[in-house]
Scaffold this active site. Sequence first.
Site, PDB file in Angstrom:
ATOM      1  N   GLU A 277      14.099  22.850 -64.229  1.00 35.97           N
ATOM      2  CA  GLU A 277      15.234  23.869 -63.854  1.00 35.97           C
ATOM      3  C   GLU A 277      16.396  23.439 -63.871  1.00 35.97           C
ATOM      4  O   GLU A 277      16.546  21.902 -64.443  1.00 35.97           O
ATOM      5  CB  GLU A 277      15.027  23.952 -62.648  1.00 35.97           C
TER       6      GLU A 277
ATOM      7  N   GLU B 130      14.190  32.948 -61.710  1.00 35.16           N
ATOM      8  CA  GLU B 130      14.400  32.831 -60.546  1.00 35.16           C
ATOM      9  C   GLU B 130      15.071  33.712 -59.078  1.00 35.16           C
ATOM     10  O   GLU B 130      16.136  33.446 -59.669  1.00 35.16           O
ATOM     11  CB  GLU B 130      13.387  31.601 -59.837  1.00 35.16           C
TER      12      GLU B 130
HETATM   13  O1  KIV Z   1       6.742  25.929 -58.873  1.00 33.43           O
HETATM   14  C1  KIV Z   1       6.441  27.058 -58.424  1.00 33.43           C
HETATM   15  O2  KIV Z   1       5.937  27.302 -58.401  1.00 33.43           O
HETATM   16  C2  KIV Z   1       8.179  27.772 -59.504  1.00 33.43           C
HETATM   17  C3  KIV Z   1       7.810  29.580 -59.572  1.00 33.43           C
HETATM   18  C4  KIV Z   1       8.174  30.101 -58.033  1.00 33.43           C
HETATM   19  C5  KIV Z   1       7.907  30.032 -60.951  1.00 33.43           C
HETATM   20  O3  KIV Z   1       8.418  26.956 -60.318  1.00 33.43           O
END
Ligand code: KIV
Length: 294
Positions: free
Chosen positions: A118, A185
């Site tokens: 991220e 997201e």
């Molecule tokens: O951790 C997860 O499931 C994610 C998704 C929401 C994209 O990163």
Amino acid sequence: MGMNWTAPKISSHKVRDGNTPLVMLTAYDAPGAKMVTEAGADIILVGDSLGMVVLGYDDTLKVTIDDMAHHTAAVARAEPDAFVVADLPWLTYHISPEETVKNAAQLIRAGAKAVKLEGGYDRIPMIEAICKAEIPVMGHLGLTPQSILSLGGYKIQGKTTNAAITISNEAKALAHAGCFGIVLECVPSVVGKLITESIDIPTIGIGAGPDCDGQVLVFHDLLGINHDLQPKFVRTYANLKETTIEALKSFADDVRRKNFPTQDESYQLSDDEIETLGLYSKPDSLKDNPLGSW
Ligand code: KIV
């Protein structure tokens, strides 16, 4: 379905070129991975949402690299056709490129074909280091749940022109650094569209509108296993929580009413053995019960 996905193939999969949108679903164990792959998903994400939907934490920050490796290995043992991406959890790619590469390698050795992390500009040196180690990496922009403390909550991102432009520029930087795809997201759909149009790698949206190159949802959310805190972008396709509780209640009722098991659900001795057993049914002979090993 059965596409033999690789990171390079995914990286050029844009809807604007006439391709169908990519389908990504999370899975955290072997049965889940088998169901997701049988349903025809292109990508399985072993997401760090694991922490919330499986491990019972109230955010993703407590998930460790060992948790992720353990669940990635379970998914990989199902030998899914879908391309397996595993999340690098919080603080496993923030300290140094060396540590980042080691952590990414742990997930690859567990069976992932790529890792996801991220964040924007701050992550560029880590993304470059992972790519140099020949590990495909997916980015994740917009609402990044590992930043929940600094963001001050699960909030829609990119709501002002400046914020939207920043995310869009970060998407370009991530693509340039070597990401083969980017999860977007919780951004307004116009921002999802803008970013999707401005980069040559696919965007995979979750709460980012219909114009992304793919969509992802969390397994437990779309199956209605978790009902708490459902954001508006979750479409619930089944109500497995209720169905499961009903099934478990029926079992409990049957046990209490002595309706389970029936003789058909029990193992039987042959008539000869029952007769022989009768000889042992006197209290004295039970001391040397020949069936003791049962
Ligand atoms: O951790 C997860 O499931 C994610 C998704 C929401 C994209 O990163």
